[in-house]
Design an enzyme around this catalytic site. Structure first.
Site, PDB file in Angstrom:
ATOM      1  N   PHE A  44       0.865  -1.183   0.000  1.00 37.51           N
ATOM      2  CA  PHE A  44       0.000   0.000   0.000  1.00 37.51           C
ATOM      3  C   PHE A  44       0.895   1.224   0.000  1.00 37.51           C
ATOM      4  O   PHE A  44       1.633   1.468   0.947  1.00 37.51           O
ATOM      5  CB  PHE A  44      -0.921   0.034   1.221  1.00 37.51           C
ATOM      6  CG  PHE A  44      -1.848   1.229   1.202  1.00 37.51           C
ATOM      7  CD1 PHE A  44      -3.060   1.162   0.547  1.00 37.51           C
ATOM      8  CD2 PHE A  44      -1.485   2.413   1.812  1.00 37.51           C
ATOM      9  CE1 PHE A  44      -3.910   2.263   0.507  1.00 37.51           C
ATOM     10  CE2 PHE A  44      -2.321   3.527   1.773  1.00 37.51           C
ATOM     11  CZ  PHE A  44      -3.537   3.442   1.123  1.00 37.51           C
ATOM     12  N   ASP A  60       9.513   2.995   1.096  1.00 34.21           N
ATOM     13  CA  ASP A  60       8.357   3.720   1.607  1.00 34.21           C
ATOM     14  C   ASP A  60       8.339   3.543   3.121  1.00 34.21           C
ATOM     15  O   ASP A  60       7.911   2.507   3.635  1.00 34.21           O
ATOM     16  CB  ASP A  60       7.084   3.175   0.963  1.00 34.21           C
ATOM     17  CG  ASP A  60       5.815   3.830   1.479  1.00 34.21           C
ATOM     18  OD1 ASP A  60       5.869   4.489   2.532  1.00 34.21           O
ATOM     19  OD2 ASP A  60       4.761   3.654   0.841  1.00 34.21           O
ATOM     20  N   LYS A  69       3.233  10.812   7.755  1.00 35.16           N
ATOM     21  CA  LYS A  69       2.547  10.390   8.975  1.00 35.16           C
ATOM     22  C   LYS A  69       3.144  11.018  10.228  1.00 35.16           C
ATOM     23  O   LYS A  69       2.879  12.163  10.522  1.00 35.16           O
ATOM     24  CB  LYS A  69       2.498   8.863   9.039  1.00 35.16           C
ATOM     25  CG  LYS A  69       1.504   8.259   8.030  1.00 35.16           C
ATOM     26  CD  LYS A  69       1.195   6.828   8.305  1.00 35.16           C
ATOM     27  CE  LYS A  69       0.189   6.252   7.307  1.00 35.16           C
ATOM     28  NZ  LYS A  69      -1.168   6.755   7.494  1.00 35.16           N
TER      29      LYS A  69
END
Length: 426
Positions: A161, A246, A275
């Site tokens: 994802f 990532d 985040k």
């Protein structure tokens, strides 16, 4: 005449927020939500109005222990006094400038990220507003690694994802996310997770880049082995492809290290962050390693209006400073180990995965969605990325006592979820 005349701007804002909350119950707010917001997130589970540390409260006054942290975003919990004071001070000084200009906070944050990532000379930073935007920039970086016109393949993993914008979505593996928006940007292939031989077979001279999450969060907190990361570095280096990590969910202390990939002992070509970087304020970053990779995106080839703005970069600097100065990384290691050990000791838990305070655990029945509901009713916020899997990504300041509060409640929550699921299936 307004009731807030004569009050400071801060007092006026607090008064307005208090009045709003007092006027409506959670049910009232949800009814208004359904008539005014797009349904892309479904029906919200609760209407949250206030937070402090690892706790939040809803519009009806109920308290919750937040064990999801805005999906690994609220690194320092809610309303951290230092971070909020820095944001307020910066906004009162200089809120936004276009990227025709820069600011001291933007430069200082770039320097700090290069330092904590141990980036070599010639490394650079591009600032975005989110993880998916950071991965969009990385996708374009990969496209630029194609001087001979033959490097058209980008490799990602099954279960990956990377976001929901079109380039990031092309990297994301879940077909339910992808299918409604086909055709996606081409050239992306997905290979089996953690399979070194499949990786070596896939990486060749047509490969522009390999995208990897050191720990797949949305797939249920699945870590890649250090051996896999090392093999990926070897294969991409040999083929002239980029290795792009990532670390949107795993970076900025989430695993007890600045980057989850540190222990593999590799130097990637690029890392994406977001985040936890802003401690709750939207900010993302693409860090490129070395002068060759950093030169792939030239002036005019990428940009963003809000990326790297003074408030976002000040928030990130404050977050990094607090993590360093308050011993947060040590706390992550200690509380994370305690929480994982406690989970493993519960009979209905069949497997525990993850590092630090990014934890996934599997149950012995398909009751995870019902357990999310049972947990909310009991005052805990958790997440179920799969029918048997629960994900925890609490603030990095979670205490042993708060972890024990959840562990003590967990057996009863599982029993409630099983009973609810059994009843619903009749």
């Amino acid at each position: 005449m307004s009731e807030t005349v004569g009050l400071s701007p801060t007092s006026a804002a607090e008064g307005a927020a208090t009045t709003l909350v007092a006027q409506s119950s959670g049910a009232d707010w949800l009814a208004r939500y359904s008539s005014s917001l797009m349904g892309v997130f479904g029906t919200p589970q609760r209407v949250l109005v206030r937070g402090a540390g690892c706790l939040v409260w809803d519009a009806d006054g109920k308290e919750y222990l937040d064990l999801l942290g805005g999906i690994a975003v609220n690194a320092l919990g809610h309303a951290h006094p230092f971070v909020t004071s820095v944001i307020s001070s910066q906004l009162a000084t200089l809120g936004h400038v276009s990227n025709f200009f820069t600011s001291p906070t933007q430069i200082a944050l770039a320097e700090k990220l290069l330092s904590i990532s141990n980036a070599p000379a010639g490394s650079k930073v591009f600032f975005a507003n989110s993880g998916t935007e950071a991965n969009e920039a990385a996708f374009k970086l990969a496209r630029r690694n194609n001087a001979d016109g033959k490097r058209t393949k980008i490799i990602a993993l099954e279960g990956a994802f990377h976001g929901r914008t079109m380039g990031a979505l092309a990297l994301t593996a879940k077909e339910a996310y992808r299918a409604p928006f086909a055709p996606l940007p081409g050239g992306v292939v997905h290979i089996p997770f953690n399979d070194i031989e499949a990786l070596r077979a896939a990486v060749d001279d047509s490969t522009a880049a390999v995208f990897l999450e050191p720990i797949q969060g949305e797939a249920g907190v699945r870590p890649l082995s250090a051996e896999y990361l090392q093999a990926a570095r070897e294969a991409t280096s040999a083929a002239g492809a980029l290795l792009i990590l990532d670390e949107v969910q795993t970076g900025i202390g989430r695993t007890g290290k600045w980057l989850a990939s540190e222990d593999a002992g590799i130097v990637p070509d690029a890392v994406t962050l977001a985040k936890g970087l802003g401690g709750g304020f939207p900010v993302g970053a693409l860090v490129t390693f070395g002068s060759t990779t950093s030169a792939l995106l030239a002036a005019g080839q990428h940009g963003t209006t809000f990326g790297g703005n003074p408030v976002a970069t000040a928030a990130a600097l404050a977050t990094l400073h607090a993590i360093e100065s308050q011993g947060v990384l040590r706390n992550v290691l200690a509380v994370g180990a305690h929480l994982r050990d406690g989970l493993a000791a519960i009979d209905a838990v069949t497997e525990v995965r993850g590092e630090g305070l990014l934890i996934g655990f599997d149950l012995d029945a398909d009751v995870a969605p019902a357990m999310v509901t049972a947990a909310l009713d009991a005052g805990f916020i958790i997440n179920s990325p799969g029918p048997r899997t629960i994900r925890l990504a609490p603030p990095l300041i979670l205490t042993i006592e708060q972890a024990d509060r959840f562990l003590t409640a967990l057996p009863a929550l599982i029993s409630t979820a099983k009973a609810t699921t059994s009843k619903d299936n009749k």
